[in-house]
Design an enzyme around this catalytic site. Structure first.
Site, PDB file in Angstrom:
ATOM      1  N   SER A  34       2.755   1.861   2.889  1.00  0.00           N
ATOM      2  CA  SER A  34       2.730   0.869   3.813  1.00  0.00           C
ATOM      3  C   SER A  34       1.913   1.027   4.595  1.00  0.00           C
ATOM      4  O   SER A  34       1.444   0.154   4.988  1.00  0.00           O
ATOM      5  CB  SER A  34       4.083   0.790   4.708  1.00  0.00           C
ATOM      6  OG  SER A  34       3.689   2.184   4.960  1.00  0.00           O
ATOM      7  N   ASP A 339       3.094  -0.200  15.603  1.00  0.00           N
ATOM      8  CA  ASP A 339       4.798  -0.717  15.824  1.00  0.00           C
ATOM      9  C   ASP A 339       4.849   0.380  15.610  1.00  0.00           C
ATOM     10  O   ASP A 339       6.360   0.383  15.060  1.00  0.00           O
ATOM     11  CB  ASP A 339       4.693  -1.265  14.424  1.00  0.00           C
ATOM     12  CG  ASP A 339       4.498  -0.932  13.105  1.00  0.00           C
ATOM     13  OD1 ASP A 339       4.094   0.620  13.233  1.00  0.00           O
ATOM     14  OD2 ASP A 339       4.967  -2.059  12.177  1.00  0.00           O
ATOM     15  N   HIS A 342       3.546   2.194  12.409  1.00  0.00           N
ATOM     16  CA  HIS A 342       2.065   2.809  11.628  1.00  0.00           C
ATOM     17  C   HIS A 342       0.790   2.548  12.637  1.00  0.00           C
ATOM     18  O   HIS A 342       1.278   2.160  13.497  1.00  0.00           O
ATOM     19  CB  HIS A 342       1.779   0.957  10.666  1.00  0.00           C
ATOM     20  CG  HIS A 342       3.091   1.252   9.290  1.00  0.00           C
ATOM     21  ND1 HIS A 342       3.663   0.467   9.381  1.00  0.00           N
ATOM     22  CD2 HIS A 342       3.011   1.258   8.355  1.00  0.00           C
ATOM     23  CE1 HIS A 342       4.665   0.609   8.881  1.00  0.00           C
ATOM     24  NE2 HIS A 342       4.042   1.720   8.188  1.00  0.00           N
TER      25      HIS A 342
END
Ligand SMILES: *[C@@H]1O[C@H](CO)[C@@H](O)[C@H](O)[C@H]1NC(C)=O
Ligand SMILES: *[C@@H]1O[C@H](CO)[C@@H](O)[C@H](O)[C@H]1NC(C)=O
Ligand SMILES: *[C@@H]1O[C@H](CO)[C@@H](O)[C@H](O)[C@H]1NC(C)=O
Ligand SMILES: *[C@@H]1O[C@H](CO)[C@@H](O)[C@H](O)[C@H]1NC(C)=O
Ligand SMILES: *[C@@H]1O[C@H](CO)[C@@H](O)[C@H](O)[C@H]1NC(C)=O
Ligand SMILES: *[C@@H]1O[C@H](CO)[C@@H](O)[C@H](O)[C@H]1NC(C)=O
Ligand SMILES: *[C@@H]1O[C@H](CO)[C@@H](O)[C@H](O)[C@H]1NC(C)=O
Length: 371
Positions: A34, A339, A342
């Protein structure tokens, strides 16, 4: 005398391959999770998950002004590298929505270095995992290659002018092991397997003709707000006094990274014709967290921009970024964390600069370039 030797070294080390390995990359291929995903998870998850939050606002709000599948308000490190080399932002492979002549991104959020079957066989898998580990991503590259180049020679040539970004991998391997009930001590036992997997992937790319491979280490996992809210009754001495990050998770991250750096050095010794670059997320992030104001960030760097929680980290798993009623901070430019897991575009930008020019890459990506 010493100066002359240094000069000779610079001249010799540039001869023949400086131009070729220079800023003139013709494509970028990226593998990872991610921290590098530019839209692959959304393709995989949309048919099977009820909600795919990364596909909803405010993800993407700062740069793209709409969600793109990136876990940030804007660009990732990979995007800043692509822009630096005047290449298109690397398109997600699974969207099959663009030409991949100038590169493809195989990174999938949640991806592991170890095969999916390892997690299934060890009862460590969970519903958030897809079969998209490193070896699967390498398989996608193999599937794609016939559309990029034809003969063996043509493919070696094509691959030699590409920039490869291999990672980061590892943080999900360790997280899934912990969620599956492994102790941290047990997790340490799997580090050599993870490193071996990454190293083997780099070797495979080198065999295919890769001349420039960037291999990033992992972030300081003990500074990830989502990890900091997992257990609020840990004693004070479990935290680094200087940063408020968790010591044990940061120790694991540093252990992984030093083992990875060793592996990269070994590969470099065996492959002197290739440029292998260890890229350092860990110290890039730690240095921001130690003196955030120095880099233009707020002095609570462990506080997420997007979230709605009553704790100091602004992280609540049941009210995460993009869920109904959960908005983002006024000025994401001043935040390190986006968030809870990240980073913001602003943080990624700083990291990308450190990979390109140093000090957060050995050697810096731009270092053996004649500019
Ligand atoms: C950059 O690479 C392209 C494609 O290989 C080539 O046509 C071009 O001449 C190169 N430019 C420079 C400045 O080396
Ligand atoms: C494919 O590209 C079109 C046009 O650029 C865009 O509107 C669409 O959202 C893209 N789809 C995916 C899955 O990325
Ligand atoms: C993952 O996908 C590969 C390739 O399609 C397949 O061979 C493998 O069996 C899959 N693994 C699991 C655990 O489903
Ligand atoms: C697998 O893990 C789940 C949840 O962690 C547990 O309930 C189950 O008993 C485990 N199964 C085996 C075969 O170990
Ligand atoms: C939280 O940390 C405390 C202190 O280290 C420990 O005793 C407890 O078991 C932990 N709780 C969970 C749910 O891990
Ligand atoms: C997290 O959200 C739940 C459900 O909305 C709420 O009950 C809880 O108090 C929240 N916790 C924090 C720390 O904000
Ligand atoms: C947090 O959620 C509550 C309840 O949904 C809402 O009233 C409040 O405005 C939210 N705060 C922020 C900063 O988003």
């Amino acid at each position: 005398m010493r100066l002359l030797l240094l000069f000779l070294f610079l001249v010799l080390s540039c001869r023949g391959n400086c131009k070729r390995d220079s800023l003139n990359f013709t494509s970028i291929f990226s593998f990872g999770d991610s921290y590098a995903d530019t839209g692959n998870l959304v393709v995989l998850a949309t048919p099977v998950w009820k909600d795919v939050w990364v596909a909803m606002p405010p993800y993407g709000e700062t740069f793209f002004h709409h969600p793109t599948g990136r876990w940030s308000d804007g660009r990732l490190v990979l995007d800043f590298l692509a822009q630096k080399f005047s290449l298109p932002l690397v398109p997600p492979y699974l969207a099959h929505n663009s030409s991949f002549k100038q590169g493809a991104n195989f990174a999938v959020s949640g991806a592991t270095a170890l095969d999916f079957s390892f997690f299934v066989n060890n009862n460590l898998s969970n519903p958030f995992m897809f079969n998209s580990s490193l070896s699967i991503q390498l398989g996608w590259f193999a599937d794609l290659k016939p559309s990029l180049c034809k003969s063996y020679e043509e493919c070696q040539e094509y691959v030699s002018t590409s920039l490869f970004i291999l990672g980061e991998f590892g943080v999900n391997d360790y997280s899934f092991m912990k969620f599956g009930g492994k102790t941290l001590e047990q997790v340490y036992g799997y580090v050599p397997m993870v490193i071996e997997k990454i190293s083997a992937a780099a070797e495979s790319l080198i065999k295919q003709g890769a001349k420039t491979v960037v291999i990033p280490g992992i972030l300081p996992d003990g500074c990830i707000p989502a990890n900091l809210v997992q257990n609020t009754s840990r004693p004070k001495e479990d935290y680094e006094p200087e940063t408020g990050c968790l010591k044990d998770l940061n120790d694991l991250s540093r252990h992984h990274n030093s083992e990875l750096l060793k592996a990269v050095k070994q590969l470099q010794q065996k492959n002197s014709h290739v440029r292998l670059i260890y890229a350092d997320y860990y110290h890039a992030v730690m240095n921001i967290i130690r003196t955030p104001h120095h880099f233009g960030f707020i002095d609570t760097p462990l506080r997420a921009c997007c979230g709605n929680a009553s704790n100091q980290y602004n992280v609540n798993q049941t009210k995460a970024c993009a869920m109904p009623g959960v908005g983002s901070c006024e000025n994401p430019l001043e935040y390190v964390n986006w968030d809870g897991v990240h980073l913001t575009e602003a943080a990624y930008h700083h990291i990308a600069e450190g990979w390109l020019r140093g000090p957060y890459a050995v050697p810096p990506i731009l270092s053996s370039v004649d500019n």
